[in-house]
Write a protein that holds these residues in place. Structure first.
Motif, PDB file in Angstrom:
ATOM      1  N   VAL A 249      -5.803   1.289   1.791  1.00 60.03           N
ATOM      2  CA  VAL A 249      -4.583   1.899   1.990  1.00 60.03           C
ATOM      3  C   VAL A 249      -4.271   2.093   3.457  1.00 60.03           C
ATOM      4  O   VAL A 249      -4.845   2.754   4.229  1.00 60.03           O
ATOM      5  N   CYS A 250      -2.833   1.617   3.958  1.00 62.98           N
ATOM      6  CA  CYS A 250      -2.401   1.745   5.298  1.00 62.98           C
ATOM      7  C   CYS A 250      -1.253   2.836   4.908  1.00 62.98           C
ATOM      8  O   CYS A 250      -0.435   2.549   4.176  1.00 62.98           O
ATOM      9  N   ILE A 251      -1.216   3.982   5.679  1.00 60.41           N
ATOM     10  CA  ILE A 251      -0.345   4.824   5.459  1.00 60.41           C
ATOM     11  C   ILE A 251       0.313   5.019   6.810  1.00 60.41           C
ATOM     12  O   ILE A 251      -0.199   5.429   7.980  1.00 60.41           O
ATOM     13  N   LEU A 252       1.668   4.513   6.675  1.00 60.76           N
ATOM     14  CA  LEU A 252       2.624   4.565   8.095  1.00 60.76           C
ATOM     15  C   LEU A 252       3.488   5.944   8.227  1.00 60.76           C
ATOM     16  O   LEU A 252       4.468   5.984   7.481  1.00 60.76           O
TER      17      LEU A 252
ATOM     18  N   ILE B  54      -0.866  -4.233  12.738  1.00 63.19           N
ATOM     19  CA  ILE B  54      -1.373  -2.684  12.215  1.00 63.19           C
ATOM     20  C   ILE B  54      -1.737  -2.928  10.759  1.00 63.19           C
ATOM     21  O   ILE B  54      -3.162  -2.344  10.325  1.00 63.19           O
ATOM     22  N   VAL B  55      -1.150  -3.476   9.885  1.00 57.75           N
ATOM     23  CA  VAL B  55      -1.563  -3.510   8.474  1.00 57.75           C
ATOM     24  C   VAL B  55      -2.615  -4.824   8.240  1.00 57.75           C
ATOM     25  O   VAL B  55      -3.375  -4.404   7.112  1.00 57.75           O
TER      26      VAL B  55
ATOM     27  N   ILE C 114      -2.380  -2.670   0.313  1.00 58.12           N
ATOM     28  CA  ILE C 114      -1.231  -1.393  -0.135  1.00 58.12           C
ATOM     29  C   ILE C 114      -1.024  -0.967   1.030  1.00 58.12           C
ATOM     30  O   ILE C 114      -1.627  -0.167   1.892  1.00 58.12           O
ATOM     31  N   VAL C 115       0.420  -0.741   1.215  1.00 59.07           N
ATOM     32  CA  VAL C 115       1.063  -0.252   2.505  1.00 59.07           C
ATOM     33  C   VAL C 115       1.944   0.916   1.837  1.00 59.07           C
ATOM     34  O   VAL C 115       2.600   0.865   1.073  1.00 59.07           O
ATOM     35  N   VAL C 116       1.938   2.279   2.472  1.00 57.71           N
ATOM     36  CA  VAL C 116       2.523   3.309   2.076  1.00 57.71           C
ATOM     37  C   VAL C 116       3.484   3.540   3.299  1.00 57.71           C
ATOM     38  O   VAL C 116       2.992   3.903   4.537  1.00 57.71           O
ATOM     39  N   GLU C 117       4.780   3.518   3.008  1.00 56.00           N
ATOM     40  CA  GLU C 117       5.959   3.660   3.979  1.00 56.00           C
ATOM     41  C   GLU C 117       6.277   5.077   4.028  1.00 56.00           C
ATOM     42  O   GLU C 117       6.816   5.390   2.804  1.00 56.00           O
ATOM     43  N   ALA C 118       5.997   5.729   4.965  1.00 59.84           N
ATOM     44  CA  ALA C 118       6.271   7.343   4.983  1.00 59.84           C
ATOM     45  C   ALA C 118       7.156   7.682   6.180  1.00 59.84           C
ATOM     46  O   ALA C 118       6.824   8.613   6.892  1.00 59.84           O
TER      47      ALA C 118
ATOM     48  N   TYR D 222     -10.877   3.430   1.621  1.00 60.46           N
ATOM     49  CA  TYR D 222     -10.405   3.323   2.934  1.00 60.46           C
ATOM     50  C   TYR D 222      -9.223   3.635   3.112  1.00 60.46           C
ATOM     51  O   TYR D 222      -8.198   3.428   2.286  1.00 60.46           O
ATOM     52  N   LEU D 223      -8.908   4.161   4.189  1.00 63.31           N
ATOM     53  CA  LEU D 223      -7.545   4.711   4.907  1.00 63.31           C
ATOM     54  C   LEU D 223      -7.447   4.218   6.267  1.00 63.31           C
ATOM     55  O   LEU D 223      -8.282   4.406   7.105  1.00 63.31           O
ATOM     56  N   LYS D 224      -6.174   3.500   6.442  1.00 56.65           N
ATOM     57  CA  LYS D 224      -5.646   3.370   7.920  1.00 56.65           C
ATOM     58  C   LYS D 224      -4.427   4.296   7.949  1.00 56.65           C
ATOM     59  O   LYS D 224      -3.587   4.192   7.226  1.00 56.65           O
TER      60      LYS D 224
END
Length: 164
Positions: free
Chosen positions: A25-28, A108-109, A114-118, A48-50
């Protein structure tokens, strides 16, 4: 203490731990939404977290974000990586201190599904939706208007597309 990963995940529903361990998961954005998502995913046993953010922790963040007084002045990415290590040292964490834009979003992604837009700003949210929902098959999780003290009964979830 000799902590094992399976000790942390004993209460997960059967079969879910393996699925979470394989997930990336990538958290932006690591503010009020992103910092809480990161902590909850770490507790659940994500593999895994980015983590992406360009900001530093400020005192005004402490009332709604996962940071502590000792983190004030630190990069949010570094502070969150420290918090995740304390919660679940088995999570692989990569961090990137960068402001996201159209030119760098794909690098970046990368291959993360899975991308979390925050993000806070509507125009950045819109740009991300245009890029990732139009040009990729990524699963995007996004939220708006989550701050404040209103009734939780006013929160509405919508599945707009299969991946959004």
């Amino acid at each position: 203490m000799d902590l094992k990963e399976e000790d942390l995940l004993k209460r997960n529903v059967k079969g879910i731990s393996e699925k979470l361990k394989k997930a990336k998961v990538c958290i932006l954005g690591l503010g009020g939404l992103g910092s809480n998502v990161a902590v909850l995913l770490a507790r659940a046993g994500i593999g895994y977290l980015k983590l992406i953010d360009f900001d530093v922790v400020e005192a005004s963040n402490l009332n709604r974000q996962q940071y502590r007084i000792s983190h004030i002045g630190m990069k949010k990415t570094e502070a969150m990586k420290t918090i995740i290590r304390e919660i679940n040292p088995f999570v692989e964490v990569d961090i990137l201190d960068i402001k996201v834009d159209r030119k760098n979003i794909y690098s970046i992604v990368g291959d993360i599904e899975i991308v979390v837009e925050a993000f806070d700003k509507a125009e950045i949210k819109a740009m991300l939706m245009e890029e990732l929902l139009t040009n990729t098959n990524k699963i995007v999780v996004s939220a708006s208007g989550m701050a404040g003290l209103g009734s939780a009964n006013e929160i509405v979830t919508k599945k707009i597309k299969d991946n959004f």
